[in-house]
Design a protein around this motif. Structure first.
Motif, mmCIF file in Angstrom:
data_model
loop_
_atom_site.group_PDB
_atom_site.id
_atom_site.type_symbol
_atom_site.label_atom_id
_atom_site.label_comp_id
_atom_site.label_asym_id
_atom_site.label_seq_id
_atom_site.Cartn_x
_atom_site.Cartn_y
_atom_site.Cartn_z
ATOM 1 N N MET A 1 -40.789 63.796 11.638
ATOM 2 C CA MET A 1 -40.623 62.383 11.950
ATOM 3 C C MET A 1 -40.120 61.872 13.430
ATOM 4 S SD MET A 1 -38.542 61.810 8.469
ATOM 5 C CE MET A 1 -37.547 62.864 8.634
ATOM 6 N N LEU A 2 -40.633 60.991 13.992
ATOM 7 C CA LEU A 2 -40.110 60.496 15.232
ATOM 8 C C LEU A 2 -39.683 59.101 15.048
ATOM 9 C CD1 LEU A 2 -43.420 61.546 16.822
ATOM 10 C CD2 LEU A 2 -41.305 62.773 17.003
ATOM 11 N N LYS A 3 -38.690 58.861 16.000
ATOM 12 C CA LYS A 3 -37.898 57.484 16.124
ATOM 13 C C LYS A 3 -38.779 57.056 17.530
ATOM 14 C CE LYS A 3 -33.620 55.245 16.855
ATOM 15 N NZ LYS A 3 -32.079 55.303 16.764
ATOM 16 N N VAL A 4 -39.123 55.810 17.463
ATOM 17 C CA VAL A 4 -39.710 55.155 18.577
ATOM 18 C C VAL A 4 -38.870 53.908 18.791
ATOM 19 C CG1 VAL A 4 -41.744 53.886 19.413
ATOM 20 C CG2 VAL A 4 -42.137 55.883 17.912
ATOM 21 N N GLU A 5 -38.448 53.837 20.010
ATOM 22 C CA GLU A 5 -37.821 52.395 20.437
ATOM 23 C C GLU A 5 -38.710 52.004 21.597
ATOM 24 O OE1 GLU A 5 -33.221 53.344 19.819
ATOM 25 O OE2 GLU A 5 -34.111 54.900 21.142
ATOM 26 N N ALA A 6 -39.151 50.826 21.476
ATOM 27 C CA ALA A 6 -39.872 50.231 22.419
ATOM 28 C C ALA A 6 -39.014 48.956 23.027
ATOM 29 C CB ALA A 6 -41.125 49.770 22.262
ATOM 30 N N ILE A 7 -38.894 48.775 24.320
ATOM 31 C CA ILE A 7 -38.070 47.753 25.040
ATOM 32 C C ILE A 7 -39.201 46.768 26.030
ATOM 33 C CG2 ILE A 7 -36.524 46.930 26.794
ATOM 34 C CD1 ILE A 7 -35.175 49.628 26.033
ATOM 35 N N ILE A 8 -39.420 45.670 25.378
ATOM 36 C CA ILE A 8 -40.455 44.978 25.712
ATOM 37 C C ILE A 8 -39.960 43.392 26.035
ATOM 38 C CG2 ILE A 8 -42.305 46.035 24.326
ATOM 39 C CD1 ILE A 8 -42.106 43.664 22.646
ATOM 40 N N ARG A 9 -40.946 42.661 26.547
ATOM 41 C CA ARG A 9 -40.561 41.057 26.909
ATOM 42 C C ARG A 9 -40.365 40.552 25.667
ATOM 43 N NH1 ARG A 9 -41.849 39.930 32.391
ATOM 44 N NH2 ARG A 9 -42.961 41.475 33.255
ATOM 45 N N PRO A 10 -39.356 39.629 25.535
ATOM 46 C CA PRO A 10 -39.174 38.973 24.101
ATOM 47 C C PRO A 10 -40.554 38.058 23.904
ATOM 48 C CG PRO A 10 -37.112 38.553 25.824
ATOM 49 C CD PRO A 10 -38.381 39.328 26.484
ATOM 50 N N GLU A 11 -41.098 37.356 24.761
ATOM 51 C CA GLU A 11 -42.403 36.367 24.439
ATOM 52 C C GLU A 11 -43.537 37.380 24.022
ATOM 53 O OE1 GLU A 11 -42.335 37.352 28.889
ATOM 54 O OE2 GLU A 11 -40.767 36.714 27.514
ATOM 55 N N ARG A 12 -43.653 38.840 23.882
ATOM 56 C CA ARG A 12 -44.387 39.496 23.421
ATOM 57 C C ARG A 12 -44.515 40.021 22.183
ATOM 58 N NH1 ARG A 12 -48.867 38.533 26.545
ATOM 59 N NH2 ARG A 12 -49.800 40.526 25.735
ATOM 60 N N ILE A 13 -43.354 39.920 21.549
ATOM 61 C CA ILE A 13 -43.092 40.319 20.258
ATOM 62 C C ILE A 13 -43.843 39.732 19.051
ATOM 63 C CG2 ILE A 13 -41.265 38.728 19.282
ATOM 64 C CD1 ILE A 13 -41.085 42.326 18.721
ATOM 65 N N GLY A 14 -44.592 38.522 19.389
ATOM 66 C CA GLY A 14 -45.519 38.096 18.350
ATOM 67 C C GLY A 14 -46.754 38.473 18.497
ATOM 68 N N GLN A 15 -47.058 39.315 19.418
ATOM 69 C CA GLN A 15 -48.400 40.084 19.402
ATOM 70 C C GLN A 15 -48.240 41.711 19.297
ATOM 71 O OE1 GLN A 15 -47.521 38.111 22.222
ATOM 72 N NE2 GLN A 15 -48.950 36.653 22.624
ATOM 73 N N VAL A 16 -46.999 41.863 19.208
ATOM 74 C CA VAL A 16 -46.758 43.532 19.106
ATOM 75 C C VAL A 16 -46.650 43.924 17.842
ATOM 76 C CG1 VAL A 16 -44.998 45.424 19.645
ATOM 77 C CG2 VAL A 16 -45.724 43.958 21.435
ATOM 78 N N THR A 17 -45.887 43.114 16.897
ATOM 79 C CA THR A 17 -45.631 43.211 15.634
ATOM 80 C C THR A 17 -46.865 43.326 14.639
ATOM 81 O OG1 THR A 17 -44.585 41.114 15.438
ATOM 82 C CG2 THR A 17 -43.210 42.747 15.483
ATOM 83 N N PRO A 18 -47.615 42.206 14.674
ATOM 84 C CA PRO A 18 -49.050 42.683 13.997
ATOM 85 C C PRO A 18 -49.689 43.592 14.390
ATOM 86 C CG PRO A 18 -48.807 40.181 14.831
ATOM 87 C CD PRO A 18 -47.611 41.158 15.718
ATOM 88 N N ALA A 19 -49.629 44.088 15.718
ATOM 89 C CA ALA A 19 -50.282 45.295 15.914
ATOM 90 C C ALA A 19 -49.733 46.715 15.527
ATOM 91 C CB ALA A 19 -50.460 45.552 17.577
ATOM 92 N N LEU A 20 -48.510 46.525 15.287
ATOM 93 C CA LEU A 20 -48.015 47.672 14.515
ATOM 94 C C LEU A 20 -48.601 47.992 13.228
ATOM 95 C CD1 LEU A 20 -44.160 47.552 16.264
ATOM 96 C CD2 LEU A 20 -45.948 49.265 16.599
ATOM 97 N N ASP A 21 -48.527 46.831 12.632
ATOM 98 C CA ASP A 21 -48.750 46.528 11.100
ATOM 99 C C ASP A 21 -50.079 47.243 10.964
ATOM 100 O OD1 ASP A 21 -46.421 45.394 10.219
ATOM 101 O OD2 ASP A 21 -47.116 43.656 10.421
ATOM 102 N N ALA A 22 -51.084 46.825 11.951
ATOM 103 C CA ALA A 22 -52.606 47.258 12.034
ATOM 104 C C ALA A 22 -52.515 48.833 12.105
ATOM 105 C CB ALA A 22 -53.154 46.350 12.815
ATOM 106 N N ALA A 23 -51.665 49.296 12.933
ATOM 107 C CA ALA A 23 -51.668 50.698 13.215
ATOM 108 C C ALA A 23 -50.957 51.548 12.216
ATOM 109 C CB ALA A 23 -50.899 50.880 14.528
ATOM 110 N N GLY A 24 -50.626 50.991 10.975
ATOM 111 C CA GLY A 24 -50.035 51.558 9.918
ATOM 112 C C GLY A 24 -48.339 51.689 10.086
ATOM 113 N N CYS A 25 -47.825 51.082 10.889
ATOM 114 C CA CYS A 25 -46.385 51.318 11.046
ATOM 115 C C CYS A 25 -45.868 50.017 10.262
ATOM 116 C CB CYS A 25 -45.919 51.297 12.394
ATOM 117 S SG CYS A 25 -44.146 51.155 12.631
#
Length: 117
Positions: A1-25
């Motif tokens: 098991m792995l812990k992934v911590e990503a620090i990103i621009r706040p305005e990009r969260i709307g694009q990243v979270t659906p992509a995580l769902d699509a990747a199986g996370c």
């Protein structure tokens, strides 16, 4: 098991979270944070007088998830492709940190390991 911590621009969260769902996370949380990296801050206008001031701390969003090892590349790809600024990216797009998790315990049932994720 792995812990992934990503620090990103706040305005990009709307694009990243659906992509995580699509990747199986499907399990993650995110927090608004403030900090400084190599970017060294940003220049902003102050109220009176319109002076430029350098703010050393910059607002960011940190996404945290624990995943099975086999999802790592898909999760990293989802974050990078959706958090990067258009074109070749820009300073301040973020960082991803990956670390090993020795155990996970689901509080409700007491299940341990990957089944508890």
């Amino acid at each position: 098991m792995l812990k992934v911590e990503a620090i990103i621009r706040p305005e990009r969260i709307g694009q990243v979270t659906p992509a995580l769902d699509a990747a199986g996370c499907t399990g993650y949380h995110y927090t608004n944070i403030t900090g400084q990296g190599r970017q060294g801050g940003v220049e902003v206008f102050t109220g009176r007088g319109g002076q430029m001031v350098t703010r050393s701390a910059v607002p960011k969003t940190m996404i945290t998830t624990v995943i099975p090892d086999e999802l790592l590349e898909a999760v990293i790809e989802a974050i990078v492709n959706n958090a990067r600024s258009p074109g070749e990216g820009a300073i301040g797009d973020g960082k991803i940190f990956v670390s090993t998790v020795s155990d996970v315990v689901r509080v409700r049932t007491g299940e341990r390991g990957e089944i508890a994720i």
